[in-house]
Write an enzyme that holds these catalytic residues in place. Sequence first.
Site, mmCIF file in Angstrom:
data_model
loop_
_atom_site.group_PDB
_atom_site.id
_atom_site.type_symbol
_atom_site.label_atom_id
_atom_site.label_comp_id
_atom_site.label_asym_id
_atom_site.label_seq_id
_atom_site.Cartn_x
_atom_site.Cartn_y
_atom_site.Cartn_z
ATOM 1 N N GLU A 95 -11.095 7.948 1.264
ATOM 2 C CA GLU A 95 -10.541 6.967 2.180
ATOM 3 C C GLU A 95 -9.419 7.558 3.022
ATOM 4 O O GLU A 95 -8.647 8.396 2.565
ATOM 5 C CB GLU A 95 -10.053 5.747 1.401
ATOM 6 C CG GLU A 95 -11.237 5.021 0.767
ATOM 7 C CD GLU A 95 -10.872 3.723 0.075
ATOM 8 O OE1 GLU A 95 -11.613 2.741 0.282
ATOM 9 O OE2 GLU A 95 -9.891 3.682 -0.671
ATOM 10 N N CYS A 108 -2.824 8.263 7.121
ATOM 11 C CA CYS A 108 -2.624 8.599 5.707
ATOM 12 C C CYS A 108 -3.930 9.215 5.224
ATOM 13 O O CYS A 108 -4.963 8.546 5.201
ATOM 14 C CB CYS A 108 -2.270 7.347 4.908
ATOM 15 S SG CYS A 108 -2.109 7.680 3.141
ATOM 16 N N CYS A 115 -8.413 12.006 -8.480
ATOM 17 C CA CYS A 115 -7.206 12.768 -8.789
ATOM 18 C C CYS A 115 -7.190 13.063 -10.285
ATOM 19 O O CYS A 115 -7.589 12.238 -11.095
ATOM 20 C CB CYS A 115 -5.960 11.969 -8.412
ATOM 21 S SG CYS A 115 -4.423 12.890 -8.696
ATOM 22 N N CYS A 119 -2.020 9.166 -13.291
ATOM 23 C CA CYS A 119 -0.979 8.128 -13.305
ATOM 24 C C CYS A 119 -1.667 6.764 -13.471
ATOM 25 O O CYS A 119 -2.535 6.408 -12.669
ATOM 26 C CB CYS A 119 -0.172 8.145 -12.015
ATOM 27 S SG CYS A 119 0.470 9.777 -11.593
ATOM 28 N N CYS A 122 -1.993 3.940 -10.612
ATOM 29 C CA CYS A 122 -2.589 4.341 -9.332
ATOM 30 C C CYS A 122 -4.122 4.264 -9.417
ATOM 31 O O CYS A 122 -4.734 4.814 -10.348
ATOM 32 C CB CYS A 122 -2.152 5.771 -9.024
ATOM 33 S SG CYS A 122 -3.047 6.545 -7.675
ATOM 34 N N GLY A 184 -5.590 11.746 -4.140
ATOM 35 C CA GLY A 184 -5.450 13.116 -4.636
ATOM 36 C C GLY A 184 -4.041 13.653 -4.657
ATOM 37 O O GLY A 184 -3.113 13.070 -4.103
ATOM 38 N N SER A 239 7.235 12.275 -5.964
ATOM 39 C CA SER A 239 7.129 10.978 -6.646
ATOM 40 C C SER A 239 7.883 11.056 -7.966
ATOM 41 O O SER A 239 7.458 11.725 -8.900
ATOM 42 C CB SER A 239 5.655 10.648 -6.896
ATOM 43 O OG SER A 239 4.984 10.544 -5.660
ATOM 44 N N CYS A 358 -0.203 1.979 -0.815
ATOM 45 C CA CYS A 358 0.040 3.159 -1.658
ATOM 46 C C CYS A 358 -0.600 2.958 -3.026
ATOM 47 O O CYS A 358 -0.422 1.918 -3.658
ATOM 48 C CB CYS A 358 1.531 3.356 -1.888
ATOM 49 S SG CYS A 358 2.442 3.750 -0.420
HETATM 50 N N1 SAH Z 1 -0.583 12.374 -5.438
HETATM 51 C C1 SAH Z 1 0.549 12.258 -4.589
HETATM 52 C C2 SAH Z 1 0.273 11.565 -3.294
HETATM 53 C C3 SAH Z 1 -0.570 10.295 -3.293
HETATM 54 S S1 SAH Z 1 0.106 8.811 -3.867
HETATM 55 C C4 SAH Z 1 1.701 11.603 -5.318
HETATM 56 O O1 SAH Z 1 1.479 11.020 -6.354
HETATM 57 O O2 SAH Z 1 2.820 11.706 -4.814
HETATM 58 C C5 SAH Z 1 1.325 8.275 -2.678
HETATM 59 C C6 SAH Z 1 2.457 7.474 -3.333
HETATM 60 O O3 SAH Z 1 1.997 6.193 -3.824
HETATM 61 C C7 SAH Z 1 3.065 8.182 -4.529
HETATM 62 O O4 SAH Z 1 4.465 8.140 -4.466
HETATM 63 C C8 SAH Z 1 2.574 7.341 -5.693
HETATM 64 O O5 SAH Z 1 3.398 7.450 -6.813
HETATM 65 C C9 SAH Z 1 2.566 5.969 -5.102
HETATM 66 N N2 SAH Z 1 1.756 5.004 -5.845
HETATM 67 C C10 SAH Z 1 0.702 5.235 -6.660
HETATM 68 N N3 SAH Z 1 0.204 4.075 -7.144
HETATM 69 C C11 SAH Z 1 0.965 3.097 -6.626
HETATM 70 C C12 SAH Z 1 0.927 1.676 -6.728
HETATM 71 N N4 SAH Z 1 0.023 1.050 -7.472
HETATM 72 N N5 SAH Z 1 1.857 0.966 -6.051
HETATM 73 C C13 SAH Z 1 2.778 1.589 -5.275
HETATM 74 N N6 SAH Z 1 2.844 2.910 -5.117
HETATM 75 C C14 SAH Z 1 1.945 3.667 -5.797
HETATM 76 FE FE1 SF4 Z 2 -2.795 11.262 -8.391
HETATM 77 FE FE2 SF4 Z 2 -0.646 10.621 -6.955
HETATM 78 FE FE3 SF4 Z 2 -2.244 8.713 -7.945
HETATM 79 FE FE4 SF4 Z 2 -0.687 10.134 -9.593
HETATM 80 S S1 SF4 Z 2 -0.011 8.727 -7.981
HETATM 81 S S2 SF4 Z 2 -2.862 9.645 -9.937
HETATM 82 S S3 SF4 Z 2 -0.755 12.124 -8.613
HETATM 83 S S4 SF4 Z 2 -2.803 10.230 -6.429
#
Ligand code: SAH
Ligand code: SF4
Length: 368
Positions: A95, A108, A115, A119, A122, A184, A239, A358
Amino acid sequence: MGGPLRHFYDLTRDEIIALVASWDFSPVHAVRLWSYVYHDGVDRFAAMPEVPARLRARLEGELSLARPPVALETLSADGFTRKYLLALADGPRIETVLMRYTGRVTACISSQAGCAMGCGFCATGQMGFVRHLTPGEIVTQVLHIGRVLRRAGPAAAAGPARVDSDSPHARHERLRNVVLMGMGEPLHNYEAVMRAVDILRDQNGPAIGAKRITLSTVGVIPGIVRLADEARPIQLAVSLHAATQAERAALVPVAARWPLAELIKACRYYVEKQQRRIFFEWTLIAGRNDTPEQAHAVGRLLRGLQAQVNLIPLNPTAGYGGVPSDRDAARRFQEILAGHGLPSTVRQRRGLDIAAGCGQLAGGARPP
Ligand code: SAH
Ligand code: SF4
C-alpha cells in the site's frame, strides 16, 4: 539478450548512461531516455520518438518499464487521503498513501511487503514478513503518486481551467515530500531503500529533496550508524514508544536485540555526525505509555539531544485492543516534554476510515 528483463527503475541515472554506452550509443540518448521516464512520465519505449529506433529495440529486449498496477484505490470521506493497493508481479500487495494536509502533498511509501519486526500494535507487524521490495518497487510508488497529481491538474490550487492536465507543463501540485513510513522496516532493507532514495533524489529525475525524505525506523541500530556515516542527508525518525528498556521491549519485540541505551547512543552519534536533528515517534496508548512519569522519563532520556517528538494517538488495528490517548492526555504529555526543552507535535489523525493511518497498512487486509 533473451534472459529476464532488468527493471529500469532499479537503476540510477549513471547506470543507465553506462549501460547505453556499453551498447555503443551516445550518452545523449540515455539522458533523453531518463528524462522521458522521470520528467515526462512516459512508461513505454515506443512512446519515445527522440530515442533512436535501434536503441529502443535494444531497450525493449533488455529493460522493463512495467509498474505495479493499482488493484484498489480508496478515498477517505474528508477527501484528504487516498490509498492505493499495488499488485506486485509475483503476488504480494503493498500500500501507498497520498496525503494532502498541513498545506502540502506527501507520499507515504512502503519498503517491504509485510514486516518482520512484529510490533503487536501495528497491522503490518501483525501480518508478518512477506518479502523485501526492490529499489524499483519503492521508486515506482513515488512515480505513481506523481502521476496521480499530474492527472488531477491544478486541483485545490485555484488555477486556470485545465487544458491538458497530463502535460508535464500543466500547473499541478508537485510531490515534494516522501515519508518511508508505509509497510515494512526500511533499515531492514537498507541497500534497496538507499538505492531508491538516491534515484528519487536525482536532480534530473524525481528531484525529491533529501531534506524532504523522511525515513522512520523501529530502531535498527546498525542501520542508524550506517546512515550516520554515509553522506545522504535525509531526515531520520526513530519509533521510541517507551522510555525504559522493559516497557519498550513489551511494545517493540526487537528492543531485545537492539536495547534502548544503545539505541539512544546511536541516535546521539547520528545527530553529531550529520549535524541534523532527529525525530522520535511515540504512539500514544491510553494508560500504557501516556503517563506524566513516562513523559518525564523521555525528557530525561533525550536530554541535550537535538530532537523533536511526534506523538501519534494509537490507530485501531484488528489484532490489538489498546485505546488511543485522548486530547488532554496528549496535551499534558506535550507540556511535560516542553518543560524538558523538547519540542513535540501531535500527528493529525487522517485516513482512518480507509485504514490508511500510521500502522494500519496491511496490503489489502480488511480494516477492523
Ligand atoms: N517500520 C517503521 C516505519 C513504519 S511505521 C517504524 O516502525 O518506524 C510508521 C509509524 O507508525 C511508526 O512510528 C510506528 O510505530 C507507528 N505505528 C505503528 N502502528 C501504529 C498504530 N496502530 N497507531 C499509531 N501509530 C502506529
Ligand atoms: Fe514493522 Fe514499523 Fe509496524 Fe513495527 S511499527 S511492525 S517495525 S512497520
